[in-house]
Structure formats: structure tokens, C-alpha cells
Scaffold this active site. Sequence first.
Site, mmCIF file in Angstrom:
data_model
loop_
_atom_site.group_PDB
_atom_site.id
_atom_site.type_symbol
_atom_site.label_atom_id
_atom_site.label_comp_id
_atom_site.label_asym_id
_atom_site.label_seq_id
_atom_site.Cartn_x
_atom_site.Cartn_y
_atom_site.Cartn_z
ATOM 1 N NE ARG A 25 -4.184 -1.684 0.313
ATOM 2 C CZ ARG A 25 -4.372 -2.453 -0.494
ATOM 3 N NH1 ARG A 25 -3.638 -2.916 -1.359
ATOM 4 N NH2 ARG A 25 -5.445 -3.218 -0.256
ATOM 5 C CD GLU A 68 -3.566 3.618 -4.678
ATOM 6 O OE1 GLU A 68 -4.540 2.754 -4.774
ATOM 7 O OE2 GLU A 68 -2.201 3.267 -4.227
ATOM 8 C CG HIS A 119 -3.944 -0.436 -5.823
ATOM 9 N ND1 HIS A 119 -4.095 0.285 -4.893
ATOM 10 C CD2 HIS A 119 -3.928 -1.724 -5.819
ATOM 11 C CE1 HIS A 119 -4.206 -0.767 -3.812
ATOM 12 N NE2 HIS A 119 -4.009 -1.851 -4.379
HETATM 13 C C1 DGY Z 1 -6.090 -6.074 -2.495
HETATM 14 O O1 DGY Z 1 -6.929 -7.150 -2.646
HETATM 15 O O2 DGY Z 1 -5.741 -5.780 -1.519
HETATM 16 C C2 DGY Z 1 -5.388 -5.425 -3.815
HETATM 17 O O3 DGY Z 1 -4.556 -4.713 -3.502
HETATM 18 C C3 DGY Z 1 -6.575 -4.539 -4.365
HETATM 19 O O4 DGY Z 1 -6.794 -3.641 -3.313
#
Ligand code: DGY
Length: 325
Positions: A235, A264, A283
Site C-alpha cells: 500500500r 490514489e 494499483h
Molecule cells: C487487494 O486485494 O488488497 C489489492 O491490493 C486490491 O486492492
Amino acid sequence: MKILAYERVEKPVLDALKEKHDVRFFKNIDTKQDKEFIEFLSEADGIIGLALDVNKELLEKAPKLKVVSNVSVGYNNLDIPELTKRNIMATNTPGILTDTVADMAFGLILSTARRIPELDQFVKNGHWTESLTEEHYGTDVHHKKLGIIGMGRIGNAIAKRAHHGFDMEIIYHSRSRKPNVEKEYQATYMDLDSLLQESDFVCLITPLTKETEGMIGKREFQLMKKSGIFINASRGGTIVEQDLIDALKNGDILAAGVDVFEQEPVDSNNELLKLKNTVTLPHIGSSSYETELKMSQLAAENLEAGLSGRKPPNLINPEVRAKKI
Ligand code: DGY
């Protein structure tokens, strides 16, 4: 039941939900201002979607809510203590996206090391005949040392690819030791600083929590090799983004590949988008056609189970079920 669906739920899953429930789908809206959203939320029994910020403020406007079903494995967008306090089930979609995210993380490793996006532009812009020199060479991936921070399912799948496919040496840092990874991929556990100092590639794949927030910043980038490549597939909030920009500009590290950003969608003025030695993605780690559909299906299963009083397959806060059913 009234279901508030928030981007991203795949169409076949949304259509199936609509056959049974009163479903309203929202996309690209200001959840604090949009009247239709706020009105529907006040009646909603369930929420299904990706990355909707489900915090105290939103929950105050949702008195009937029973289940929040995330279409993702990460759930840093959900205030779990607040949901639990209000007896609302929270679910996610672990497992099914593991290999898809690991493929993408490996794609970032290869793209940054071998400069694939940059060289793609070089060829397409017609520069091949004129000026291909050693300045365009990349750096090897095979037989190098890969440091993985966060050895959960996805970390494990990255290690598997690196060990079996690329003869890489694996070192890792995680909350706990993983004897199976050490045995299967001859991986070595290390403290974070040693991992940063020794790795040719550092791949961050830890969930975002209070403990991991901003865990990689200026000091950590400066510990890395100057030839080191940094990959963030976790993240945006697990690193200090400005420190990454500085490290790339100052030559503290060679390159970076990032699938995630502090904000984002990323602001078009973000300096990371302007750096030649950075590969950026929107992402999209788990977003293959196959996996997105499976994630939506699993999220719908979790939602239906919770709404009908059964235990959802991927319940994050089991305390709620104990109190409710
Ligand atoms: C997750 O499944 O956490 C991916 O990063 C999509 O947000």
C-alpha cells in the site's frame, strides 16, 4: 435486502445480486456529499466494493448495516474496531488473488531491472537505429538477492517464482519466521536493516497497519545498495513517498517499481510519474480478468452469508458473529 455496491464489482456478480436484492451501484462520487449515496446508505443492509473508506463518520449514516464485504484482500480502508463495536461483519477476499499479485510484483521486478517500459518507448519512438548504446542496458534479475518484506501468502508466491524460476537467493523479514519458506526456497530470515543492506531487490508486500505505516523512509532507502531496486506492491502508506522520490533523485537507489501510491488515483503532478527510473502502475496487482471476477464472486458469497446469518467464509471480525447469531 438493500445492497450498496461501490466500485469495483464485476458486472455478472452485480447482475446476480440485482436478481435477489435492491442493489444500487456507485462509482466516482464524493461519498460525503452525494445525496443519493447518503440516502441509500441510511437504508443499506450490506456494502460490497473496493476501497470505500468505511469509518466512524460513514457508519453513523448507516444504522441498518450488517455486513461490509471488501473486494480485496487488504482492508486498511475498514475501521475494524468501529465495525466490531457496532456489530457489523467485515469480510475480505484472501487466497484467490495470491498468484495474480505475485505475477505483477515479478513484472515490476523485471520491468525495472530490464527497463522494459522505457525501452518500449525508445523503440516505438523510432530511436533504435540511431542510438542504442550500453546506456540502455539493464541489470540482471536471475541469481541476484531478493529481500521480501512481509512473508504472507503473496510473499510466499513471489519467493517461489524467484527461487524456482530465477535462481535468486531469498532473504525475508516478517512478523514471524516461516519454516516452510525457509525449507522450500532456502530463504533466510533477517532483521529489516540487514535485509535492506544486503538485497539487490527489495520487495515490500506487507499489509498496511498502524505498525507498518511509513515503515520505509529516508533512513531505510539510505541503507539500501545504490544499485538496489525497490518494489512496492503493498500500500502507498507503508512508505514515505517523498523519501522514495528523494532516494531515486539522489541516486541512493537505482530504480523503483510501484503499484500503489499515498494518494490514489495518483495526482498527475506526483514526481514519481516524471522519473525515468521508476515504473508506475495504477494499483492493478490483483486485476486480471479471471481474478477480478473470482474476487467479486467471493465477496458476494461473503455478503450473502453474512446477510442470511451464516458465518461468511472470510470473516475478519469473528467477535461480531459470536454476538449476533
Ligand atoms: C487487494 O486485494 O488488497 C489489492 O491490493 C486490491 O486492492
